[in-house]
Design a protein around this motif. Structure first.
Motif, PDB file in Angstrom:
ATOM      1  N   UNK A 127      14.858  18.284 -26.768  1.00 31.60           N
ATOM      2  CA  UNK A 127      15.218  17.361 -25.692  1.00 31.60           C
ATOM      3  C   UNK A 127      14.706  15.959 -26.007  1.00 31.60           C
ATOM      4  N   UNK A 128      15.443  14.967 -25.602  1.00 32.52           N
ATOM      5  CA  UNK A 128      15.011  13.592 -25.802  1.00 32.52           C
ATOM      6  C   UNK A 128      14.049  13.201 -24.694  1.00 32.52           C
ATOM      7  N   UNK A 129      13.083  12.290 -24.972  1.00 28.46           N
ATOM      8  CA  UNK A 129      12.137  11.874 -23.934  1.00 28.46           C
ATOM      9  C   UNK A 129      12.861  11.279 -22.731  1.00 28.46           C
ATOM     10  N   UNK A 130      12.282  11.501 -21.558  1.00 27.23           N
ATOM     11  CA  UNK A 130      12.885  10.987 -20.326  1.00 27.23           C
ATOM     12  C   UNK A 130      11.949   9.971 -19.691  1.00 27.23           C
ATOM     13  N   UNK A 155       8.548  19.478 -25.030  1.00 26.64           N
ATOM     14  CA  UNK A 155       9.860  18.912 -24.685  1.00 26.64           C
ATOM     15  C   UNK A 155       9.844  17.384 -24.565  1.00 26.64           C
ATOM     16  N   UNK A 156       8.658  16.776 -24.684  1.00 29.37           N
ATOM     17  CA  UNK A 156       8.493  15.313 -24.703  1.00 29.37           C
ATOM     18  C   UNK A 156       8.874  14.646 -23.384  1.00 29.37           C
ATOM     19  N   UNK A 157       9.072  15.409 -22.334  1.00 29.31           N
ATOM     20  CA  UNK A 157       9.479  14.855 -21.053  1.00 29.31           C
ATOM     21  C   UNK A 157       8.313  14.880 -20.079  1.00 29.31           C
ATOM     22  N   UNK A 158       8.401  14.061 -19.035  1.00 25.11           N
ATOM     23  CA  UNK A 158       7.423  14.075 -17.954  1.00 25.11           C
ATOM     24  C   UNK A 158       8.182  14.292 -16.656  1.00 25.11           C
ATOM     25  N   UNK A 159       7.866  15.392 -15.993  1.00 26.57           N
ATOM     26  CA  UNK A 159       8.530  15.769 -14.742  1.00 26.57           C
ATOM     27  C   UNK A 159       7.440  16.050 -13.715  1.00 26.57           C
ATOM     28  N   UNK A 201       1.012  15.534 -19.660  1.00 26.73           N
ATOM     29  CA  UNK A 201       0.602  15.237 -21.032  1.00 26.73           C
ATOM     30  C   UNK A 201       1.821  15.003 -21.912  1.00 26.73           C
ATOM     31  N   UNK A 202       1.729  14.006 -22.784  1.00 24.02           N
ATOM     32  CA  UNK A 202       2.766  13.781 -23.788  1.00 24.02           C
ATOM     33  C   UNK A 202       2.100  13.157 -25.009  1.00 24.02           C
ATOM     34  N   UNK A 258       5.838   6.833 -27.665  1.00 23.42           N
ATOM     35  CA  UNK A 258       5.994   5.477 -28.181  1.00 23.42           C
ATOM     36  C   UNK A 258       7.220   5.343 -29.079  1.00 23.42           C
ATOM     37  N   UNK A 259       7.627   6.461 -29.681  1.00 26.06           N
ATOM     38  CA  UNK A 259       8.792   6.408 -30.542  1.00 26.06           C
ATOM     39  C   UNK A 259      10.097   6.227 -29.790  1.00 26.06           C
ATOM     40  N   UNK A 260      10.069   6.424 -28.465  1.00 26.48           N
ATOM     41  CA  UNK A 260      11.303   6.325 -27.683  1.00 26.48           C
ATOM     42  C   UNK A 260      11.209   5.382 -26.498  1.00 26.48           C
ATOM     43  N   UNK A 261      10.024   4.782 -26.259  1.00 31.60           N
ATOM     44  CA  UNK A 261       9.837   3.925 -25.097  1.00 31.60           C
ATOM     45  C   UNK A 261       9.086   2.662 -25.490  1.00 31.60           C
ATOM     46  N   UNK A 262       9.401   1.548 -24.855  1.00 33.36           N
ATOM     47  CA  UNK A 262       8.723   0.283 -25.172  1.00 33.36           C
ATOM     48  C   UNK A 262       7.364   0.138 -24.500  1.00 33.36           C
ATOM     49  N   UNK A 263       7.060   1.002 -23.538  1.00 33.54           N
ATOM     50  CA  UNK A 263       5.794   0.886 -22.805  1.00 33.54           C
ATOM     51  C   UNK A 263       5.223   2.276 -22.563  1.00 33.54           C
TER      52      UNK A 263
END
Length: 200
Positions: free
Chosen positions: A20-23, A84-88, A113-114, A120-125
């Motif tokens: 899954x891609x980060x959300x 899954x690199x996501x935060x829910x 936790x991530x 950082x590889x998928x988000x600017x902040x």
């Protein structure tokens, strides 16, 4: 349940790349939803049935505390949720339990936790949740893990330091049991035989 080290479980599984891609992590502040989603997890047996496992640090310590700041408690983490690199908000990567004086564990907080590299590889902040920024635990660390972002939410136990503080001054880890004391019997002192210089 046999404790597993964070270095082993999280290093080999938790930080593995997920499909899954980060959300985006920003979600409405809804503690009622978090409590509802975790209400079934007051029993540690229940969390194990949902893929969570007891974690210990590299020193095999399960109850995490910090002298002068308080404690976090005992963690159960879900490898699939971290991977899954996501935060829910309603699917926390870890559940945190406070230990009572007799060792009884009570659900106290949830932790999100991530891995820092994944985020950082998928988000600017850095990530935020409930309007709160995540903390960064750099590497090397006591868990033997790569650097990671985390946020605690004390939804089941009040925290005088703040609902999203990492450490809770009202959480304490039981003191380690003192090692058993071994007493080696000593032989009686030697008695000189009777003679001219030693009266009987």
């Amino acid at each position: 349940m046999r404790p597993r080290s964070l270095a082993c479980v999280a290093g080999a599984i938790l930080w593995a790349g997920g499909a899954a891609s980060p959300a985006q992590a920003d979600l409405p502040d809804d503690m009622a939803a978090v409590r509802s989603a975790t209400a079934a997890f007051h029993s540690t047996a229940a969390v194990e049935q949902h893929g969570y496992a007891l974690l210990v640090d590299t020193a095999k310590i399960a109850c995490i505390d910090q002298p002068g700041k308080g404690g976090m408690g005992v963690h159960w983490a879900n490898p699939a949720l971290v991977a899954d690199k996501r935060i829910d908000a309603t699917s926390p990567e870890a559940l945190v339990y406070a230990a009572g004086p007799d060792g009884t564990l009570t659900l106290a907080a949830v932790e999100y936790v991530v891995a820092q590299a994944d985020w950082d590889g998928a988000h600017p902040a850095p990530p935020t949740l409930f309007g709160q920024p995540f903390s960064v635990t750099t590497a090397p660390n006591r868990y033997g893990l790569p650097a990671f972002y985390s946020l605690h939410a004390w939804v089941w136990k009040p925290n005088p330091a703040g609902q999203y503080a990492m450490w809770n001054p009202d959480v304490r880890c039981p003191a380690p049991a003192a090692p058993p004391v071994t007493v080696t019997p000593q032989p009686p002192p030697a008695v000189a035989p009777c003679g001219r210089r030693t009266p009987c």
